[in-house]
Write an enzyme that holds these catalytic residues in place. Structure first.
Site, PDB file in Angstrom:
ATOM      1  N   LYS A 188      29.391  33.319  39.725  1.00 38.63           N
ATOM      2  CA  LYS A 188      30.510  32.847  38.911  1.00 38.63           C
ATOM      3  C   LYS A 188      30.550  31.331  38.970  1.00 38.63           C
ATOM      4  O   LYS A 188      30.179  30.731  39.981  1.00 38.63           O
ATOM      5  CB  LYS A 188      31.827  33.446  39.398  1.00 38.63           C
ATOM      6  CG  LYS A 188      31.885  34.956  39.171  1.00 38.63           C
ATOM      7  CD  LYS A 188      33.233  35.534  39.486  1.00 38.63           C
ATOM      8  CE  LYS A 188      33.226  37.040  39.225  1.00 38.63           C
ATOM      9  NZ  LYS A 188      34.549  37.636  39.398  1.00 38.63           N
ATOM     10  N   PRO A 218      37.465  34.025  41.815  1.00 40.45           N
ATOM     11  CA  PRO A 218      37.385  34.063  43.273  1.00 40.45           C
ATOM     12  C   PRO A 218      38.290  33.027  43.954  1.00 40.45           C
ATOM     13  O   PRO A 218      38.469  31.916  43.466  1.00 40.45           O
ATOM     14  CB  PRO A 218      35.919  33.755  43.559  1.00 40.45           C
ATOM     15  CG  PRO A 218      35.206  34.188  42.338  1.00 40.45           C
ATOM     16  CD  PRO A 218      36.152  33.859  41.212  1.00 40.45           C
ATOM     17  N   ILE A 273      37.744  39.013  41.014  1.00 44.19           N
ATOM     18  CA  ILE A 273      37.634  40.035  39.978  1.00 44.19           C
ATOM     19  C   ILE A 273      36.191  40.526  40.069  1.00 44.19           C
ATOM     20  O   ILE A 273      35.266  39.811  39.714  1.00 44.19           O
ATOM     21  CB  ILE A 273      37.915  39.459  38.572  1.00 44.19           C
ATOM     22  CG1 ILE A 273      39.340  38.927  38.487  1.00 44.19           C
ATOM     23  CG2 ILE A 273      37.661  40.521  37.506  1.00 44.19           C
ATOM     24  CD1 ILE A 273      39.625  38.129  37.232  1.00 44.19           C
TER      25      ILE A 273
END
Length: 133
Positions: free
Chosen positions: A33, A2, A65
């Site tokens: 994440k 990110p 992603i």
């Protein structure tokens, strides 16, 4: 992984020091994440007009992603429009927020694509041999 980027005409001295760390913590919570893979930056003091006015304005982008799509983007919008208005003083009506989906094979870290890093693969997905492993 990110990334949060904000371009704005707001001067750096008016942006709180904890704005970027707050953005990283927020993205980490929303995407599950690790913070160590998240990048956030702001480009202040830009010569920028929005609707023929030089009042506080900006363009922001969140790329990742995965974790982007219609429903996720709504959540990001609700959170980041509030966050940017609170910390930077840019009203919703003077900010564009865009999203970019990255493919894991096109993003690298330490010389390896995220396709080859297990946390980005689907469980049980076979990985092409990586000569550095």
């Amino acid at each position: 992984m990110p990334r949060f980027a904000l371009e704005t005409n707001v001067p750096l001295k008016e942006i709180p020091e904890d704005f970027l760390s707050t953005c990283i913590q927020t993205i980490a919570k929303m995407t599950n994440k690790p913070e160590m893979f998240i990048v956030a930056y702001v480009q202040p003091n830009q010569d920028m007009y929005f609707g023929n006015s030089d009042g506080p304005c900006g363009i922001a982008n969140i790329s990742s992603i995965g974790y982007l799509g219609v429903e996720d983007n709504k959540k990001f919008c609700n959170t980041f429009y509030k966050l940017i208005e609170e910390y930077v003083g840019i009203p919703r009506s003077r900010l564009w927020l865009t999203f970019t989906e990255n493919l894991p094979e096109y993003v690298t870290f330490k010389g390896r694509s995220f396709y080859h890093i297990s946390m980005c693969r689907a469980p049980g997905e076979k990985v092409i041999h990586d000569p550095d492993e």
